[in-house]
Design a protein around this motif. Structure first.
Motif, PDB file in Angstrom:
ATOM      1  N   GLY A  94      23.460  15.131  65.716  1.00 48.29           N
ATOM      2  CA  GLY A  94      23.415  13.672  65.844  1.00 48.29           C
ATOM      3  C   GLY A  94      23.827  12.981  64.555  1.00 48.29           C
ATOM      4  O   GLY A  94      24.540  11.964  64.577  1.00 48.29           O
ATOM      5  N   THR A  95      23.406  13.536  63.405  1.00 46.03           N
ATOM      6  CA  THR A  95      23.737  12.917  62.131  1.00 46.03           C
ATOM      7  C   THR A  95      25.222  13.068  61.811  1.00 46.03           C
ATOM      8  O   THR A  95      25.840  12.164  61.231  1.00 46.03           O
ATOM      9  N   ALA A  96      25.796  14.206  62.202  1.00 50.69           N
ATOM     10  CA  ALA A  96      27.241  14.365  62.017  1.00 50.69           C
ATOM     11  C   ALA A  96      27.977  13.287  62.816  1.00 50.69           C
ATOM     12  O   ALA A  96      28.941  12.682  62.330  1.00 50.69           O
ATOM     13  N   ALA A  97      27.496  13.021  64.036  1.00 49.53           N
ATOM     14  CA  ALA A  97      28.097  11.953  64.845  1.00 49.53           C
ATOM     15  C   ALA A  97      27.952  10.610  64.134  1.00 49.53           C
ATOM     16  O   ALA A  97      28.880   9.793  64.120  1.00 49.53           O
ATOM     17  N   ALA A  98      26.772  10.389  63.502  1.00 50.77           N
ATOM     18  CA  ALA A  98      26.545   9.144  62.775  1.00 50.77           C
ATOM     19  C   ALA A  98      27.528   9.004  61.614  1.00 50.77           C
ATOM     20  O   ALA A  98      28.016   7.909  61.326  1.00 50.77           O
ATOM     21  N   PHE A  99      27.831  10.140  60.957  1.00 46.92           N
ATOM     22  CA  PHE A  99      28.777  10.080  59.845  1.00 46.92           C
ATOM     23  C   PHE A  99      30.188   9.765  60.307  1.00 46.92           C
ATOM     24  O   PHE A  99      30.931   9.053  59.640  1.00 46.92           O
ATOM     25  N   ILE A 100      30.545  10.300  61.471  1.00 51.04           N
ATOM     26  CA  ILE A 100      31.859   9.961  62.025  1.00 51.04           C
ATOM     27  C   ILE A 100      31.908   8.463  62.318  1.00 51.04           C
ATOM     28  O   ILE A 100      32.890   7.781  62.015  1.00 51.04           O
ATOM     29  N   LEU A 101      30.812   7.931  62.875  1.00 46.99           N
ATOM     30  CA  LEU A 101      30.730   6.487  63.135  1.00 46.99           C
ATOM     31  C   LEU A 101      30.917   5.695  61.843  1.00 46.99           C
ATOM     32  O   LEU A 101      31.677   4.721  61.790  1.00 46.99           O
ATOM     33  N   PHE A 102      30.234   6.133  60.782  1.00 48.40           N
ATOM     34  CA  PHE A 102      30.325   5.464  59.486  1.00 48.40           C
ATOM     35  C   PHE A 102      31.773   5.444  58.995  1.00 48.40           C
ATOM     36  O   PHE A 102      32.290   4.401  58.580  1.00 48.40           O
ATOM     37  N   ALA A 103      32.435   6.608  59.095  1.00 45.91           N
ATOM     38  CA  ALA A 103      33.822   6.698  58.639  1.00 45.91           C
ATOM     39  C   ALA A 103      34.715   5.751  59.441  1.00 45.91           C
ATOM     40  O   ALA A 103      35.557   5.041  58.880  1.00 45.91           O
ATOM     41  N   ILE A 104      34.495   5.707  60.756  1.00 49.26           N
ATOM     42  CA  ILE A 104      35.318   4.845  61.609  1.00 49.26           C
ATOM     43  C   ILE A 104      35.127   3.377  61.232  1.00 49.26           C
ATOM     44  O   ILE A 104      36.095   2.633  61.053  1.00 49.26           O
ATOM     45  N   VAL A 105      33.855   2.963  61.090  1.00 47.40           N
ATOM     46  CA  VAL A 105      33.567   1.577  60.743  1.00 47.40           C
ATOM     47  C   VAL A 105      34.211   1.216  59.406  1.00 47.40           C
ATOM     48  O   VAL A 105      34.838   0.163  59.247  1.00 47.40           O
ATOM     49  N   LEU A 106      34.087   2.132  58.441  1.00 51.72           N
ATOM     50  CA  LEU A 106      34.625   1.879  57.107  1.00 51.72           C
ATOM     51  C   LEU A 106      36.139   1.718  57.152  1.00 51.72           C
ATOM     52  O   LEU A 106      36.701   0.759  56.619  1.00 51.72           O
ATOM     53  N   VAL A 107      36.813   2.658  57.835  1.00 50.84           N
ATOM     54  CA  VAL A 107      38.278   2.631  57.880  1.00 50.84           C
ATOM     55  C   VAL A 107      38.762   1.356  58.579  1.00 50.84           C
ATOM     56  O   VAL A 107      39.654   0.657  58.081  1.00 50.84           O
ATOM     57  N   ILE A 108      38.134   1.021  59.708  1.00 51.11           N
ATOM     58  CA  ILE A 108      38.575  -0.170  60.441  1.00 51.11           C
ATOM     59  C   ILE A 108      38.382  -1.426  59.600  1.00 51.11           C
ATOM     60  O   ILE A 108      39.262  -2.287  59.519  1.00 51.11           O
ATOM     61  N   SER A 109      37.226  -1.530  58.911  1.00 51.40           N
ATOM     62  CA  SER A 109      36.997  -2.714  58.080  1.00 51.40           C
ATOM     63  C   SER A 109      38.052  -2.814  56.983  1.00 51.40           C
ATOM     64  O   SER A 109      38.588  -3.891  56.714  1.00 51.40           O
ATOM     65  N   LEU A 110      38.355  -1.686  56.323  1.00 57.09           N
ATOM     66  CA  LEU A 110      39.331  -1.711  55.238  1.00 57.09           C
ATOM     67  C   LEU A 110      40.709  -2.114  55.749  1.00 57.09           C
ATOM     68  O   LEU A 110      41.389  -2.944  55.154  1.00 57.09           O
ATOM     69  N   VAL A 111      41.108  -1.533  56.894  1.00 54.48           N
ATOM     70  CA  VAL A 111      42.421  -1.868  57.462  1.00 54.48           C
ATOM     71  C   VAL A 111      42.486  -3.347  57.808  1.00 54.48           C
ATOM     72  O   VAL A 111      43.454  -4.047  57.489  1.00 54.48           O
ATOM     73  N   GLN A 112      41.405  -3.857  58.444  1.00 58.45           N
ATOM     74  CA  GLN A 112      41.394  -5.276  58.818  1.00 58.45           C
ATOM     75  C   GLN A 112      41.477  -6.171  57.586  1.00 58.45           C
ATOM     76  O   GLN A 112      42.215  -7.154  57.568  1.00 58.45           O
ATOM     77  N   MET A 113      40.737  -5.804  56.515  1.00 61.63           N
ATOM     78  CA  MET A 113      40.775  -6.616  55.294  1.00 61.63           C
ATOM     79  C   MET A 113      42.193  -6.659  54.740  1.00 61.63           C
ATOM     80  O   MET A 113      42.690  -7.699  54.334  1.00 61.63           O
ATOM     81  N   LYS A 114      42.845  -5.494  54.713  1.00 62.55           N
ATOM     82  CA  LYS A 114      44.238  -5.409  54.237  1.00 62.55           C
ATOM     83  C   LYS A 114      45.129  -6.322  55.048  1.00 62.55           C
ATOM     84  O   LYS A 114      45.911  -7.103  54.515  1.00 62.55           O
ATOM     85  N   LEU A 115      45.027  -6.225  56.382  1.00 58.61           N
ATOM     86  CA  LEU A 115      45.881  -7.001  57.277  1.00 58.61           C
ATOM     87  C   LEU A 115      45.699  -8.495  57.043  1.00 58.61           C
ATOM     88  O   LEU A 115      46.664  -9.238  56.900  1.00 58.61           O
ATOM     89  N   PHE A 116      44.421  -8.921  56.978  1.00 66.25           N
ATOM     90  CA  PHE A 116      44.175 -10.343  56.815  1.00 66.25           C
ATOM     91  C   PHE A 116      44.631 -10.822  55.441  1.00 66.25           C
ATOM     92  O   PHE A 116      45.125 -11.934  55.304  1.00 66.25           O
ATOM     93  N   ASN A 117      44.488  -9.976  54.419  1.00 66.17           N
ATOM     94  CA  ASN A 117      44.933 -10.369  53.090  1.00 66.17           C
ATOM     95  C   ASN A 117      46.436 -10.556  53.045  1.00 66.17           C
ATOM     96  O   ASN A 117      46.948 -11.461  52.406  1.00 66.17           O
ATOM     97  N   ARG A 118      47.169  -9.666  53.749  1.00 66.42           N
ATOM     98  CA  ARG A 118      48.614  -9.779  53.746  1.00 66.42           C
ATOM     99  C   ARG A 118      49.039 -11.088  54.410  1.00 66.42           C
ATOM    100  O   ARG A 118      49.916 -11.782  53.940  1.00 66.42           O
ATOM    101  N   GLU A 119      48.355 -11.406  55.516  1.00 66.76           N
ATOM    102  CA  GLU A 119      48.661 -12.673  56.192  1.00 66.76           C
ATOM    103  C   GLU A 119      48.399 -13.851  55.273  1.00 66.76           C
ATOM    104  O   GLU A 119      49.137 -14.828  55.275  1.00 66.76           O
ATOM    105  N   ALA A 120      47.340 -13.753  54.482  1.00 65.95           N
ATOM    106  CA  ALA A 120      46.985 -14.854  53.595  1.00 65.95           C
ATOM    107  C   ALA A 120      48.087 -15.077  52.570  1.00 65.95           C
ATOM    108  O   ALA A 120      48.440 -16.205  52.250  1.00 65.95           O
ATOM    109  N   ASP A 121      48.669 -13.959  52.061  1.00 63.94           N
ATOM    110  CA  ASP A 121      49.755 -14.092  51.086  1.00 63.94           C
ATOM    111  C   ASP A 121      50.939 -14.817  51.710  1.00 63.94           C
ATOM    112  O   ASP A 121      51.552 -15.673  51.099  1.00 63.94           O
ATOM    113  N   TYR A 122      51.221 -14.446  52.950  1.00 62.15           N
ATOM    114  CA  TYR A 122      52.351 -15.084  53.622  1.00 62.15           C
ATOM    115  C   TYR A 122      52.044 -16.554  53.798  1.00 62.15           C
ATOM    116  O   TYR A 122      52.838 -17.416  53.502  1.00 62.15           O
TER     117      TYR A 122
END
Lengths: 311, 279
Positions: free
Chosen positions: A283-311
């Motif tokens: 169960g904890t391994a599953a929780a870690f996969i969840l953590f990784a997914i949440v982290l990656v998605i947040s980082l990607v979204q931040m990047k995307l929105f920042n790029r739009e802001a520059d434009y």
């Protein structure tokens, strides 16, 4: 950071000397005492468990006090082949992919509706916000009755409009939509308030200037409102995404993962595996996969929105 | 055309308001009717759907006095926990926020970053180790397990730090030169100036704990000690449940938070608005 500079500036204004050094030392000591309680909770109940979780996820940890053995990456390897886990990921993403755009659009729409101060806007704002305050278990219980095929209000309304009635929650194909509907009902009001704050930060003279130039309402919305709301939208989308992927409370009460496991989300899977089946390592391994997914998605979204802001 | 658009706007706003409120109104109405009546008038849309035909307080009487499902006790339990957590959160996090906003100490930026980094760790990831920790501490099945780990609010530190930062440093320096201790400056100058922010954080913490579900479900196993949300959820998943009783229990558990929200709405909304600022 601002504050640091501020207090440093204050410090330089004070007379320097032997007294000052002692005062600074006393202030330092006091500061640590003030931070200590929060720091203790942070270390004991957040960081230490986080490290523990990492260790446990490589163990075959079945029961309290039971045998523990190191199994390397086995938990992770098995999870990636576990149809139930992959299914739960799919369900969480299904919820997220519908809720993120729909709920954000509704929240923005509500904010636009009540932005201009007019008669009764305060009352409408309160009404739209009430579902946020109602607790998860109560909301889910009431919706369970509203969704009821024979007696629920929803099907009555559908019947009155001559639409086909359905029992949302007992059909594996539609149960998730029952949860989505409740999720949006309960969540939109919260983000409406955030959008409202963002809208109020847009200078009004921009609208007046554009009106002079002959822009209509729709052009104003796409050329002024949306671009200037970028930071707010980024915040709303990122928070909604994180919350959606971690969905669990509504599922517990509304469907308990059913029918046929069609509404089991990742957090539900983690809970079931760790505390029902007592496979805590898995169960904890599953929780870690969840953590990784949440982290990656947040980082990607931040990047995307920042790029739009520059434009 | 203008009056037409205004009317359309009000119609849309009213329709959405109805959707937002109908479930709550239906819940309250349902709690006031006998069980047989709850579904009797539900086969078509009419006034009877919302106005009880034979209004009764029997559901409330049973919910309050019934020993088998003592909802009033669950509400009491939840109140104890939510009030304790709220008090603790206010003390612990205002202290830390004060240090970050107004005191000088070595390593401040690093410690602050450490706190902020905790925001990305979902509580769901540390469920198992925290459960094991509660077991090792001997806190399982006790309210300590619900209260102590909840004492930290990174959002609270963030919110209060912003608020404290606006208090002019000169006032604090002047008090220090006059011989006031750091604790005194905190208690008699900083805290009184931050009452609105404290209400905001207190309200958000209280409502959050009133709503907590997963953690109590995991750490409490004595039914008598259970929180109201878990109790409502477990009763509503039983087959052949007496729904009007559950609606009465839901109404009782919703009334205090709804009242609290309606009175302190301004602070709550301000808190959310400030949480949007950090984005």
């Amino acid at each position: 950071m601002e504050q640091t500079q501020l207090s440093r500036a204050a410090a330089t204004e004070l007379p320097r000397g032997k007294g000052m050094g002692a005062a600074l030392r006393r202030e330092q000591a006091a500061a640590w005492w003030f931070v200590l309680p929060a720091l203790a909770v942070l270390l004991v109940f957040v960081f230490y468990p986080m490290i523990q979780a990492f260790v446990i996820s490589f163990q075959n940890d079945s029961l309290l006090g039971g045998s523990r053995s190191f199994v390397g990456l086995d938990n992770y390897k098995n999870l990636l082949r576990d149809a139930q886990f992959l299914g739960s990921l799919k369900h969480s993403f299904h919820f997220a992919i519908v809720v993120i755009p729909v709920q954000s659009a509704i929240a923005l729409g509500l904010a636009l509706l009540i932005q201009k101060q007019a008669r009764l806007t305060g009352l409408f704002r309160t009404a739209y916000f009430i579902p946020v305050v109602v607790s998860t278990a109560v909301a889910a219980t009431v919706f369970k009755l509203i969704y009821n095929k024979e007696f629920g209000i929803l099907n009555n309304a559908l019947k009155a409009l001559h639409l086909p009635t359905t029992n949302f929650l007992s059909n594996p194909d539609t149960a998730m939509y029952g949860i989505i509907l409740l999720g949006i009902w309960k969540g939109a009001g919260f983000f409406m308030i955030i959008f409202l704050a963002g809208l109020n930060n847009i200078p009004q003279d921009l609208y007046e200037a554009s009106r002079v130039d002959g822009a209509n309402r729709i052009q104003q919305f796409f050329r002024i409102t949306l671009p200037l709301l970028n930071r707010t939208t980024a915040f709303v989308v990122i928070i909604t995404t994180i919350d959606a992927i971690k969905l669990s409370g509504l599922v517990f009460v509304l469907t308990n993962g059913g029918p046929n496991g069609s509404t089991e989300t990742v957090v539900y899977f983690i809970w079931k595996t760790s505390f029902q089946q007592m496979q805590m390592g898995y169960g904890t391994a599953a929780a870690f996969i969840l953590f990784a997914i949440v982290l990656v998605i947040s980082l990607v979204q931040m990047k995307l929105f920042n790029r739009e802001a520059d434009y | 055309m203008r009056p037409f658009y205004a009317a359309l706007k009000y119609a849309v706003m009213t329709a959405i308001a109805v959707v937002s409120i109908v479930p709550i109104v239906w819940m309250i109405a349902g709690s006031l009717r006998p069980y047989q009546e709850l579904f009797k008038y539900a086969t078509s849309l009419n006034v009877r759907l919302f106005v009880p035909v034979e209004p009764t307080l029997a559901n409330y009487r049973e919910v309050i006095w019934d020993d088998r499902n003592p909802f009033l006790r669950y509400i009491g339990n939840t109140l104890i926990v939510a009030v304790s957590v709220t008090a603790l959160v206010l003390v612990v996090n205002s202290m830390a926020a004060f240090a970050f906003a107004k005191l000088r100490f070595k390593g401040k930026p690093i410690v602050f970053a450490l706190f902020m980094s905790a925001m990305i760790i979902p509580a769901e990831v540390t469920l198992v180790p925290n459960y094991l920790l509660m077991h090792d501490f001997g806190w399982l099945n006790s309210y300590t397990a619900l209260i102590v780990p909840s004492a930290l609010s990174v959002f609270g530190i963030f919110l209060l730090r912003q608020f404290f930062a606006e208090i002019p440093g000169e006032i604090l320096e002047a008090a220090r030169i006059d011989g006031a201790s750091v604790t005194r400056v905190f208690a008699s100058i900083v805290l009184p100036a931050a009452v609105p922010a404290m209400i905001t954080l207190g309200l958000m913490t209280f409502l959050g704990n009133w709503d907590s579900y997963l953690w109590p479900l995991i750490v409490l196993n004595d039914d008598k000690k259970q929180m109201i949300q878990v109790a409502i959820a477990s009763f509503s998943s039983l087959e052949g449940t007496d729904w009007s009783k559950i609606l009465a229990a839901s109404t009782i558990s919703t009334a205090p938070i709804l009242a609290l929200f309606l009175f302190l709405q301004r602070y709550y909304i301000q808190g959310i608005t400030m949480s949007g600022v950090k984005g």
